[in-house]
Design a protein around this motif. Sequence first.
Motif, PDB file in Angstrom:
ATOM      1  N   THR A   2       0.833  -1.189   0.000  1.00 31.76           N
ATOM      2  CA  THR A   2       0.000   0.000   0.000  1.00 31.76           C
ATOM      3  C   THR A   2       0.870   1.241   0.000  1.00 31.76           C
ATOM      4  O   THR A   2       1.969   1.251   0.520  1.00 31.76           O
ATOM      5  CB  THR A   2      -0.922   0.037   1.237  1.00 31.76           C
ATOM      6  OG1 THR A   2      -0.106  -0.028   2.404  1.00 31.76           O
ATOM      7  CG2 THR A   2      -1.910  -1.102   1.221  1.00 31.76           C
ATOM      8  N   SER A  68       3.237   0.953  -6.217  1.00 30.06           N
ATOM      9  CA  SER A  68       2.402   0.410  -5.146  1.00 30.06           C
ATOM     10  C   SER A  68       0.917   0.613  -5.396  1.00 30.06           C
ATOM     11  O   SER A  68       0.495   1.566  -6.046  1.00 30.06           O
ATOM     12  CB  SER A  68       2.792   1.067  -3.821  1.00 30.06           C
ATOM     13  OG  SER A  68       2.545   2.458  -3.878  1.00 30.06           O
ATOM     14  N   GLU A  69       0.149  -0.309  -4.858  1.00 35.68           N
ATOM     15  CA  GLU A  69      -1.298  -0.161  -4.860  1.00 35.68           C
ATOM     16  C   GLU A  69      -1.658   0.962  -3.904  1.00 35.68           C
ATOM     17  O   GLU A  69      -0.896   1.283  -2.994  1.00 35.68           O
ATOM     18  CB  GLU A  69      -1.956  -1.468  -4.417  1.00 35.68           C
ATOM     19  CG  GLU A  69      -1.702  -2.608  -5.368  1.00 35.68           C
ATOM     20  CD  GLU A  69      -2.302  -3.923  -4.899  1.00 35.68           C
ATOM     21  OE1 GLU A  69      -3.212  -3.896  -4.052  1.00 35.68           O
ATOM     22  OE2 GLU A  69      -1.836  -4.957  -5.377  1.00 35.68           O
ATOM     23  N   THR A  71      -5.213   3.557  -2.245  1.00 28.65           N
ATOM     24  CA  THR A  71      -6.648   3.647  -1.985  1.00 28.65           C
ATOM     25  C   THR A  71      -7.100   5.095  -1.979  1.00 28.65           C
ATOM     26  O   THR A  71      -6.427   5.958  -1.420  1.00 28.65           O
ATOM     27  CB  THR A  71      -6.978   3.011  -0.620  1.00 28.65           C
ATOM     28  OG1 THR A  71      -6.568   1.642  -0.641  1.00 28.65           O
ATOM     29  CG2 THR A  71      -8.457   3.083  -0.312  1.00 28.65           C
ATOM     30  N   ALA A 117      -4.548   3.196 -13.918  1.00 25.93           N
ATOM     31  CA  ALA A 117      -4.756   2.202 -12.864  1.00 25.93           C
ATOM     32  C   ALA A 117      -6.033   1.407 -13.102  1.00 25.93           C
ATOM     33  O   ALA A 117      -6.974   1.891 -13.721  1.00 25.93           O
ATOM     34  CB  ALA A 117      -4.841   2.886 -11.493  1.00 25.93           C
ATOM     35  N   LYS A 137      -9.919   1.018  -4.581  1.00 20.96           N
ATOM     36  CA  LYS A 137      -8.582   0.434  -4.545  1.00 20.96           C
ATOM     37  C   LYS A 137      -8.028   0.479  -5.969  1.00 20.96           C
ATOM     38  O   LYS A 137      -8.675   0.019  -6.907  1.00 20.96           O
ATOM     39  CB  LYS A 137      -8.645  -0.979  -4.009  1.00 20.96           C
ATOM     40  CG  LYS A 137      -9.153  -1.017  -2.569  1.00 20.96           C
ATOM     41  CD  LYS A 137      -9.327  -2.425  -2.089  1.00 20.96           C
ATOM     42  CE  LYS A 137     -10.077  -2.566  -0.841  1.00 20.96           C
ATOM     43  NZ  LYS A 137      -9.746  -1.996   0.343  1.00 20.96           N
ATOM     44  N   ARG A 139      -4.789  -0.153  -8.689  1.00 25.63           N
ATOM     45  CA  ARG A 139      -3.538  -0.855  -9.001  1.00 25.63           C
ATOM     46  C   ARG A 139      -2.938  -0.169 -10.209  1.00 25.63           C
ATOM     47  O   ARG A 139      -3.341  -0.408 -11.355  1.00 25.63           O
ATOM     48  CB  ARG A 139      -3.804  -2.332  -9.278  1.00 25.63           C
ATOM     49  CG  ARG A 139      -2.535  -3.125  -9.598  1.00 25.63           C
ATOM     50  CD  ARG A 139      -1.559  -2.974  -8.447  1.00 25.63           C
ATOM     51  NE  ARG A 139      -0.451  -3.890  -8.533  1.00 25.63           N
ATOM     52  CZ  ARG A 139       0.827  -3.483  -8.492  1.00 25.63           C
ATOM     53  NH1 ARG A 139       1.120  -2.208  -8.429  1.00 25.63           N
ATOM     54  NH2 ARG A 139       1.788  -4.357  -8.513  1.00 25.63           N
TER      55      ARG A 139
END
Length: 152
Positions: A2, A68-69, A71, A117, A137, A139
Amino acid sequence: MTAENVVPGDLCTVEWSVDGVFAPAGADAIPGCKTVGIPEENPEYRNRTSLTSPGRHHEWGVGMTDTSELTLSCFYSTDLYKKALGFKESRKPIHIRVSIVPEEGVQSTGDVIEYKAYVNPSIPTTDFDGDLMTDLKLRPTGIVSWTEGAAL
């Protein structure tokens, strides 16, 4: 993985676009973002050490970079959830643009971060303030670009 870089939603505008063309004046803004994650790039370093390495010290080379992912924590609305779910179901990445407010006394426009993303919305839930939220979320895929805002 994250992102640790989180910005309060009132310090930036987050927009999304299918084709990378953004409407003027924030028309593509994601509504109700409370906190916004900023992608973090994590380069891979590959071991290039051999028995002939100088002083028998490890030698490294740069490999691929992972992003990184992250949110986006947003206030829930049916329209937001439906749109995000549509992006998820398309199985295609979308374009994201984060415009940070100008640095007071230094910039006339703020810095801009852009990337593509995949979107995965979470089922709505309440946060610690009791607000109904949905997490988007993300990616990231490909390069994260940064453009410096204009100076005064």
